[in-house]
Design a protein around this motif. Sequence first.
Motif, PDB file in Angstrom:
ATOM      1  N   ASP A 445      -4.604 -22.236   0.599  1.00  0.00           N
ATOM      2  CA  ASP A 445      -5.106 -21.205   1.505  1.00  0.00           C
ATOM      3  C   ASP A 445      -5.630 -19.995   0.735  1.00  0.00           C
ATOM      4  N   CYS A 446      -6.840 -19.536   1.091  1.00  0.00           N
ATOM      5  CA  CYS A 446      -7.437 -18.326   0.519  1.00  0.00           C
ATOM      6  C   CYS A 446      -7.861 -17.460   1.693  1.00  0.00           C
ATOM      7  N   SER A 447      -7.039 -16.438   2.006  1.00  0.00           N
ATOM      8  CA  SER A 447      -7.180 -15.696   3.263  1.00  0.00           C
ATOM      9  C   SER A 447      -7.942 -14.387   3.075  1.00  0.00           C
ATOM     10  N   TYR A 448      -8.710 -14.013   4.088  1.00  0.00           N
ATOM     11  CA  TYR A 448      -9.350 -12.708   4.132  1.00  0.00           C
ATOM     12  C   TYR A 448      -9.576 -12.327   5.584  1.00  0.00           C
ATOM     13  N   GLU A 449      -9.676 -10.974   5.827  1.00  0.00           N
ATOM     14  CA  GLU A 449      -9.796 -10.464   7.187  1.00  0.00           C
ATOM     15  C   GLU A 449     -11.213 -10.060   7.551  1.00  0.00           C
ATOM     16  N   THR A 450     -12.067  -9.788   6.568  1.00  0.00           N
ATOM     17  CA  THR A 450     -13.417  -9.342   6.869  1.00  0.00           C
ATOM     18  C   THR A 450     -14.380  -9.832   5.808  1.00  0.00           C
ATOM     19  N   SER A 451     -15.673  -9.796   6.130  1.00  0.00           N
ATOM     20  CA  SER A 451     -16.711 -10.196   5.193  1.00  0.00           C
ATOM     21  C   SER A 451     -17.913  -9.274   5.386  1.00  0.00           C
ATOM     22  N   VAL A 452     -18.804  -9.278   4.388  1.00  0.00           N
ATOM     23  CA  VAL A 452     -20.014  -8.464   4.453  1.00  0.00           C
ATOM     24  C   VAL A 452     -21.142  -9.343   4.967  1.00  0.00           C
ATOM     25  N   LYS A 453     -21.571  -9.078   6.185  1.00  0.00           N
ATOM     26  CA  LYS A 453     -22.621  -9.891   6.801  1.00  0.00           C
ATOM     27  C   LYS A 453     -24.008  -9.293   6.616  1.00  0.00           C
ATOM     28  N   GLU A 454     -24.065  -8.001   6.241  1.00  0.00           N
ATOM     29  CA  GLU A 454     -25.343  -7.337   6.028  1.00  0.00           C
ATOM     30  C   GLU A 454     -25.339  -6.674   4.653  1.00  0.00           C
ATOM     31  N   SER A 455     -26.451  -6.785   3.954  1.00  0.00           N
ATOM     32  CA  SER A 455     -26.532  -6.169   2.635  1.00  0.00           C
ATOM     33  C   SER A 455     -26.758  -4.664   2.751  1.00  0.00           C
ATOM     34  N   ARG A 456     -26.453  -3.972   1.656  1.00  0.00           N
ATOM     35  CA  ARG A 456     -26.635  -2.512   1.544  1.00  0.00           C
ATOM     36  C   ARG A 456     -25.843  -1.748   2.604  1.00  0.00           C
ATOM     37  N   ARG A 457     -24.669  -2.234   2.874  1.00  0.00           N
ATOM     38  CA  ARG A 457     -23.804  -1.563   3.849  1.00  0.00           C
ATOM     39  C   ARG A 457     -22.352  -1.748   3.424  1.00  0.00           C
ATOM     40  N   ILE A 459     -18.424  -2.039   3.950  1.00  0.00           N
ATOM     41  CA  ILE A 459     -17.446  -2.483   4.944  1.00  0.00           C
ATOM     42  C   ILE A 459     -16.070  -2.048   4.467  1.00  0.00           C
ATOM     43  N   ASN A 460     -15.342  -1.317   5.318  1.00  0.00           N
ATOM     44  CA  ASN A 460     -14.023  -0.800   4.967  1.00  0.00           C
ATOM     45  C   ASN A 460     -12.950  -1.484   5.805  1.00  0.00           C
ATOM     46  N   GLU A 461     -11.930  -1.955   5.139  1.00  0.00           N
ATOM     47  CA  GLU A 461     -10.791  -2.604   5.801  1.00  0.00           C
ATOM     48  C   GLU A 461      -9.529  -2.109   5.121  1.00  0.00           C
ATOM     49  N   GLY A 462      -8.968  -0.965   5.661  1.00  0.00           N
ATOM     50  CA  GLY A 462      -7.789  -0.379   5.032  1.00  0.00           C
ATOM     51  C   GLY A 462      -8.139   0.146   3.652  1.00  0.00           C
ATOM     52  N   LYS A 463      -7.456  -0.324   2.648  1.00  0.00           N
ATOM     53  CA  LYS A 463      -7.717   0.139   1.287  1.00  0.00           C
ATOM     54  C   LYS A 463      -8.744  -0.743   0.570  1.00  0.00           C
ATOM     55  N   LEU A 464      -9.347  -1.656   1.298  1.00  0.00           N
ATOM     56  CA  LEU A 464     -10.348  -2.548   0.742  1.00  0.00           C
ATOM     57  C   LEU A 464     -11.744  -2.120   1.186  1.00  0.00           C
ATOM     58  N   HIS A 465     -12.683  -2.031   0.221  1.00  0.00           N
ATOM     59  CA  HIS A 465     -14.064  -1.629   0.503  1.00  0.00           C
ATOM     60  C   HIS A 465     -15.001  -2.662  -0.130  1.00  0.00           C
ATOM     61  N   LEU A 466     -15.915  -3.203   0.679  1.00  0.00           N
ATOM     62  CA  LEU A 466     -16.823  -4.256   0.235  1.00  0.00           C
ATOM     63  C   LEU A 466     -18.269  -3.799   0.394  1.00  0.00           C
ATOM     64  N   HIS A 467     -19.123  -4.246  -0.555  1.00  0.00           N
ATOM     65  CA  HIS A 467     -20.536  -3.875  -0.495  1.00  0.00           C
ATOM     66  C   HIS A 467     -21.387  -4.950  -1.158  1.00  0.00           C
ATOM     67  N   ASP A 468     -22.470  -5.336  -0.482  1.00  0.00           N
ATOM     68  CA  ASP A 468     -23.426  -6.295  -1.027  1.00  0.00           C
ATOM     69  C   ASP A 468     -24.758  -5.572  -1.174  1.00  0.00           C
ATOM     70  N   ASP A 469     -25.258  -5.469  -2.423  1.00  0.00           N
ATOM     71  CA  ASP A 469     -26.494  -4.715  -2.636  1.00  0.00           C
ATOM     72  C   ASP A 469     -27.745  -5.529  -2.334  1.00  0.00           C
ATOM     73  N   GLY A 470     -27.562  -6.815  -1.963  1.00  0.00           N
ATOM     74  CA  GLY A 470     -28.708  -7.660  -1.666  1.00  0.00           C
ATOM     75  C   GLY A 470     -29.455  -8.114  -2.894  1.00  0.00           C
ATOM     76  N   LYS A 471     -28.961  -7.747  -4.096  1.00  0.00           N
ATOM     77  CA  LYS A 471     -29.624  -8.111  -5.358  1.00  0.00           C
ATOM     78  C   LYS A 471     -28.656  -8.876  -6.265  1.00  0.00           C
ATOM     79  N   THR A 475     -19.817  -5.997  -4.598  1.00  0.00           N
ATOM     80  CA  THR A 475     -18.864  -5.039  -5.152  1.00  0.00           C
ATOM     81  C   THR A 475     -17.617  -4.959  -4.283  1.00  0.00           C
ATOM     82  N   VAL A 476     -16.473  -4.920  -4.940  1.00  0.00           N
ATOM     83  CA  VAL A 476     -15.174  -4.843  -4.267  1.00  0.00           C
ATOM     84  C   VAL A 476     -14.401  -3.667  -4.857  1.00  0.00           C
ATOM     85  N   ILE A 477     -13.893  -2.775  -3.988  1.00  0.00           N
ATOM     86  CA  ILE A 477     -13.045  -1.663  -4.418  1.00  0.00           C
ATOM     87  C   ILE A 477     -11.714  -1.774  -3.682  1.00  0.00           C
TER      88      ILE A 477
END
Length: 625
Positions: A445-457, A459-471, A475-477
């Motif tokens: 099992d590899c679990s996650y609660e959210t994903s980045v469906k749009e680039s250059r935006r 996504i914040n989920e608690g202490k997790l921040h995701l970003h896809d630059d489309g290039k 990026t994961v913080i």
Amino acid sequence: MKILLIFTLFLISGGGESQRVTGYSGGGVLIKCRYERRYTSNPKYLCTGLWPCLTKPIWTDAKNEWINSGRFSLFDDTRASQFWVLITELTVEDSGKYNCAVWKSGIDVYTPVELKVEEDQNCENRIDVVGHVGGGVNISCKYPQSHKNNPKFLCRRVGSVGCNYKSSVKKSRRWINEGKLHLHDDGKQIFTMIINSLTEGDSGEYWCGAESDWTSDHGYKVYITQINLRVTEILPQSSTYISSLTTKPATSSTPKTIPSSLSGSSVVTGVSVIVLLLLFGLLFFIVFLRKRGKTQGGGEPERVTGYSGGGVLIKCRYETQYTSNPKYLCTGPWPCMTKPIWTDDKNKWINSGRFSLFDDTRASQFWVLIRELTVEDTGTYKCGVDKSFIDVYTPVELKVEENLSYKKSISVTGHVGGGVNISCKYPQSHSSVPKFLCRRVGSADCSYETSVKESRRWINEGKLHLHDDGKQIFTVIINNLTEGDSGEYWCGAESDWTSDHGYKVYIIQINLRVPVSSVITAVSVVLLLLLIGLLFFTVTLRKRSKTQVPASTQSQTLGGSTNDHRVSLCEYEEIKDFPTSDAGASTVYSTAEIPTNPSEPSQSVYDNVQLATICDFSNPIYSSA
């Protein structure tokens, strides 16, 4: 006394606890006995009973060859410093104590063995099977419950002793393929063997068996069921039937002889016709199966792309009526005999090597996870539903690429309370699909609660921040790290996951380590030392203040104030010869300047101080402050 000494040495030279071996009536056991390398040239033997163990069913000084003695055989493998003893045609009377022994001068070296032979009525001692050239046979052997977790094997008896095999089934519910041999253990006491493309040379004696701790120094193998396979020519009675049709009876009482050439030609023609009909029937059957498979399985293969070192999670949808059926993944074209994973378990992960399967009966779909991908995994697979007659399957075309433009694994170290910034590079082909970061829990099992469906935006989920630059940079913080955040993570992408046959691809593995912060530890130690030092200093001051007592104090009164000010004017010791002054007490006047109060005029304050007569003050003392 001498006999007692010999008996003691005999016990000391042994191997401690007896090795326990279980066999079955009518079968056999192969016992492994390890010895020290210095005894490779010594004779080896098997003896029965307790000391002095005089009965030796087999004894030999031959090396690296089988030696037979009735139902007993021995092979001394000097390269491995071990010898094997085979006992065949077991009976319950063979139960008892044995010793694998090394003969040497003085006291022999032995390994005690406790053999127990059981009469299991549920297992067949012998099976006779007949096959035909070019065809196949399906054989099932039942084994005792006690060997459920042991590897199973099928071996072929060669000569009077050797029983050889290339592969064994070490995990239940998984097919093992070795050329034209296919093995499967259902985990429910049934061991199945399929032998295809039979030849006359396949005729012979085979054995179903199990290994019991064979890789240890004193493991053994048990031979449970004997299989006698006989392979004959195709349909041996067909030629006789055709000859009777082509040969006409004589019209006179004198028998008419049919030329041998004519008779032989008729037989060949008849056989050719039958073979041709069989081929047409087989071709029709294959076409029927393929059409049926397509109508039940979904036509064009689902195309899945993975990357070397990563993994893929494939979704397979099935009809609700098949929720109780076993599910599996098989490889290759029809009849798809190789099954890396097969299970009838529901709603939990089942693992088989690099393959895992989860059958979600509520959603009428199952997922197959393939880990540690290599380019060699590329090929055609099928998500299959096991059912009577024809299975239902979904074809999958897997392509594994070797992409050298990004790392397969990243190691990251963070600190408690801090954060980490991770960048994952992904292939251009996934630029428009959702990206995710999942955490590996358990083996599958590899679990996650959210994903980045749009680039250059972001996504914040608690202490997790995701970003896809489309290039091609994901990026994961992760902020506010704790030790519990340590673990294995994966950067991945969803490919049409919401459809009936979507999949997920795991691209880069991230190993995050969050150790206890050394700075916090150092600060804690320093604060503790400061507290201890402050406590020690306080205690020291209190003790010192108690030991200092004033020698003499005087009272002073300022401007009628009732406050007493005791001033020590002198310290003295008693001097007996000091002359006595006649002046008596002397008066000293002291003028002190008091800080000016805006509401009152300045004024002088006089203080009368009575001095002890022991001090000589011949002159007035004036002090101004």
